[in-house]
Design a protein around this motif. Structure first.
Motif, PDB file in Angstrom:
ATOM      1  N   LEU A  94      50.682  38.771  37.876  1.00  0.00           N
ATOM      2  CA  LEU A  94      50.437  38.399  39.262  1.00  0.00           C
ATOM      3  C   LEU A  94      48.940  38.169  39.400  1.00  0.00           C
ATOM      4  N   THR A  95      48.538  37.035  39.954  1.00  0.00           N
ATOM      5  CA  THR A  95      47.130  36.661  39.950  1.00  0.00           C
ATOM      6  C   THR A  95      46.772  35.783  41.138  1.00  0.00           C
ATOM      7  N   ASN A  96      45.490  35.615  41.336  1.00  0.00           N
ATOM      8  CA  ASN A  96      44.963  34.598  42.240  1.00  0.00           C
ATOM      9  C   ASN A  96      44.565  33.402  41.377  1.00  0.00           C
ATOM     10  N   PHE A  97      44.689  32.209  41.943  1.00  0.00           N
ATOM     11  CA  PHE A  97      44.198  31.010  41.275  1.00  0.00           C
ATOM     12  C   PHE A  97      42.843  30.676  41.868  1.00  0.00           C
ATOM     13  N   VAL A  98      41.890  30.304  41.022  1.00  0.00           N
ATOM     14  CA  VAL A  98      40.525  30.028  41.456  1.00  0.00           C
ATOM     15  C   VAL A  98      40.013  28.745  40.807  1.00  0.00           C
ATOM     16  N   ASP A  99      38.942  28.213  41.386  1.00  0.00           N
ATOM     17  CA  ASP A  99      38.231  27.066  40.809  1.00  0.00           C
ATOM     18  C   ASP A  99      39.143  25.880  40.526  1.00  0.00           C
ATOM     19  N   CYS A 100      40.067  25.609  41.455  1.00  0.00           N
ATOM     20  CA  CYS A 100      40.964  24.473  41.261  1.00  0.00           C
ATOM     21  C   CYS A 100      41.418  23.953  42.625  1.00  0.00           C
ATOM     22  N   ASP A 101      42.040  22.784  42.610  1.00  0.00           N
ATOM     23  CA  ASP A 101      42.570  22.171  43.827  1.00  0.00           C
ATOM     24  C   ASP A 101      43.931  22.808  44.110  1.00  0.00           C
ATOM     25  N   PHE A 102      43.990  23.666  45.111  1.00  0.00           N
ATOM     26  CA  PHE A 102      45.232  24.381  45.415  1.00  0.00           C
ATOM     27  C   PHE A 102      46.385  23.428  45.719  1.00  0.00           C
ATOM     28  N   ALA A 103      46.103  22.321  46.369  1.00  0.00           N
ATOM     29  CA  ALA A 103      47.150  21.364  46.735  1.00  0.00           C
ATOM     30  C   ALA A 103      47.773  20.699  45.509  1.00  0.00           C
ATOM     31  N   ALA A 104      47.078  20.742  44.371  1.00  0.00           N
ATOM     32  CA  ALA A 104      47.583  20.099  43.156  1.00  0.00           C
ATOM     33  C   ALA A 104      48.320  21.074  42.229  1.00  0.00           C
ATOM     34  N   LEU A 105      48.411  22.354  42.606  1.00  0.00           N
ATOM     35  CA  LEU A 105      49.112  23.326  41.755  1.00  0.00           C
ATOM     36  C   LEU A 105      50.583  22.960  41.625  1.00  0.00           C
ATOM     37  N   LYS A 106      51.129  23.175  40.404  1.00  0.00           N
ATOM     38  CA  LYS A 106      52.531  22.867  40.145  1.00  0.00           C
ATOM     39  C   LYS A 106      53.123  23.936  39.233  1.00  0.00           C
ATOM     40  N   VAL A 114      40.086  33.305  33.715  1.00  0.00           N
ATOM     41  CA  VAL A 114      38.644  33.277  33.974  1.00  0.00           C
ATOM     42  C   VAL A 114      38.310  34.617  34.621  1.00  0.00           C
ATOM     43  N   PHE A 115      37.137  35.109  34.349  1.00  0.00           N
ATOM     44  CA  PHE A 115      36.713  36.395  34.904  1.00  0.00           C
ATOM     45  C   PHE A 115      35.666  36.168  35.979  1.00  0.00           C
ATOM     46  N   LYS A 116      35.862  36.838  37.110  1.00  0.00           N
ATOM     47  CA  LYS A 116      34.934  36.742  38.231  1.00  0.00           C
ATOM     48  C   LYS A 116      34.300  38.112  38.452  1.00  0.00           C
ATOM     49  N   PRO A 117      32.999  38.139  38.760  1.00  0.00           N
ATOM     50  CA  PRO A 117      32.339  39.431  38.961  1.00  0.00           C
ATOM     51  C   PRO A 117      32.899  40.170  40.175  1.00  0.00           C
ATOM     52  N   SER A 118      32.956  41.478  40.047  1.00  0.00           N
ATOM     53  CA  SER A 118      33.364  42.309  41.188  1.00  0.00           C
ATOM     54  C   SER A 118      32.120  42.934  41.793  1.00  0.00           C
ATOM     55  N   ASP A 119      32.304  43.576  42.902  1.00  0.00           N
ATOM     56  CA  ASP A 119      31.200  44.193  43.627  1.00  0.00           C
ATOM     57  C   ASP A 119      30.844  45.546  42.998  1.00  0.00           C
ATOM     58  N   GLY A 120      30.112  45.490  41.879  1.00  0.00           N
ATOM     59  CA  GLY A 120      29.631  46.708  41.238  1.00  0.00           C
ATOM     60  C   GLY A 120      30.520  47.286  40.153  1.00  0.00           C
ATOM     61  N   GLY A 121      31.540  46.546  39.726  1.00  0.00           N
ATOM     62  CA  GLY A 121      32.423  47.066  38.672  1.00  0.00           C
ATOM     63  C   GLY A 121      32.678  46.007  37.615  1.00  0.00           C
ATOM     64  N   ALA A 122      33.737  46.229  36.842  1.00  0.00           N
ATOM     65  CA  ALA A 122      34.114  45.265  35.794  1.00  0.00           C
ATOM     66  C   ALA A 122      34.546  43.946  36.429  1.00  0.00           C
ATOM     67  N   PRO A 123      34.378  42.840  35.704  1.00  0.00           N
ATOM     68  CA  PRO A 123      34.858  41.572  36.219  1.00  0.00           C
ATOM     69  C   PRO A 123      36.393  41.572  36.299  1.00  0.00           C
ATOM     70  N   LEU A 124      36.918  40.738  37.180  1.00  0.00           N
ATOM     71  CA  LEU A 124      38.356  40.685  37.417  1.00  0.00           C
ATOM     72  C   LEU A 124      38.963  39.428  36.830  1.00  0.00           C
ATOM     73  N   PRO A 125      40.140  39.542  36.199  1.00  0.00           N
ATOM     74  CA  PRO A 125      40.789  38.354  35.638  1.00  0.00           C
ATOM     75  C   PRO A 125      41.559  37.565  36.709  1.00  0.00           C
ATOM     76  N   PHE A 126      41.298  36.263  36.746  1.00  0.00           N
ATOM     77  CA  PHE A 126      42.025  35.324  37.588  1.00  0.00           C
ATOM     78  C   PHE A 126      42.426  34.154  36.689  1.00  0.00           C
ATOM     79  N   PHE A 127      43.131  33.186  37.241  1.00  0.00           N
ATOM     80  CA  PHE A 127      43.531  32.038  36.424  1.00  0.00           C
ATOM     81  C   PHE A 127      43.134  30.751  37.108  1.00  0.00           C
ATOM     82  N   THR A 128      42.844  29.729  36.274  1.00  0.00           N
ATOM     83  CA  THR A 128      42.500  28.404  36.745  1.00  0.00           C
ATOM     84  C   THR A 128      43.248  27.377  35.908  1.00  0.00           C
ATOM     85  N   VAL A 129      43.394  26.197  36.446  1.00  0.00           N
ATOM     86  CA  VAL A 129      44.094  25.117  35.761  1.00  0.00           C
ATOM     87  C   VAL A 129      43.284  24.671  34.548  1.00  0.00           C
TER      88      VAL A 129
END
Length: 130
Positions: A94-106, A114-129
């Motif tokens: 279960l994830t958030n999608f980032v850095d992509c055109d949401f309307a084009a998701l299929k 892709v890993f995004k920095p968190s507020d003072g902790g380990a980076p978080l895994p998300f997914f991109t196209v």
């Protein structure tokens, strides 16, 4: 002016320490059960398939495809998309999608972690196209 999204820091514990340490190195870990052979995510000591404690860490390639998703167009923080990604190793995430055109998701679309920095902790895994 939009400020960058701030993600809350993950609250780790001894069972997930290796996962968050690997995330800090840009690696996505999953667990594999040595008793039944099934891979699972979110990593935990007991296998959710056979309840064995014979699980080992395994690095995922972080590649998969969209199984399902939902686009939230109205929110206090702006549009976002969440969904399930089936990793090449088998588990669904279960994830958030980032850095992509949401309307084009299929459904079935190839994605990668892709890993995004968190507020003072380990980076978080998300997914991109891909």
């Amino acid at each position: 002016m939009n400020s960058p999204v701030k993600y809350p820091a993950p609250q780790g514990n001894p069972e997930t320490k290796a996962f968050w340490d690997a995330a800090s190195e840009g690696k996505l870990l999953i667990k594999r059960c040595q008793a039944c052979g099934e891979a699972h995510y979110f990593p935990r000591t007991l296998c959710p398939f056979c309840f064995s404690d014979q699980t080992v860490w395994e690095e995922s390639k972080g590649e998969g495809e969209i199984y399902s998703f939902s686009l939230m167009r109205k929110s206090a923080t702006g549009p976002y998309a969440i969904g399930y990604v089936t990793l090449k190793e088998g588990p669904s995430v279960l994830t958030n999608f980032v850095d992509c055109d949401f309307a084009a998701l299929k459904i079935g679309q190839k994605v990668k972690v892709v890993f995004k920095p968190s507020d003072g902790g380990a980076p978080l895994p998300f997914f991109t196209v891909v």
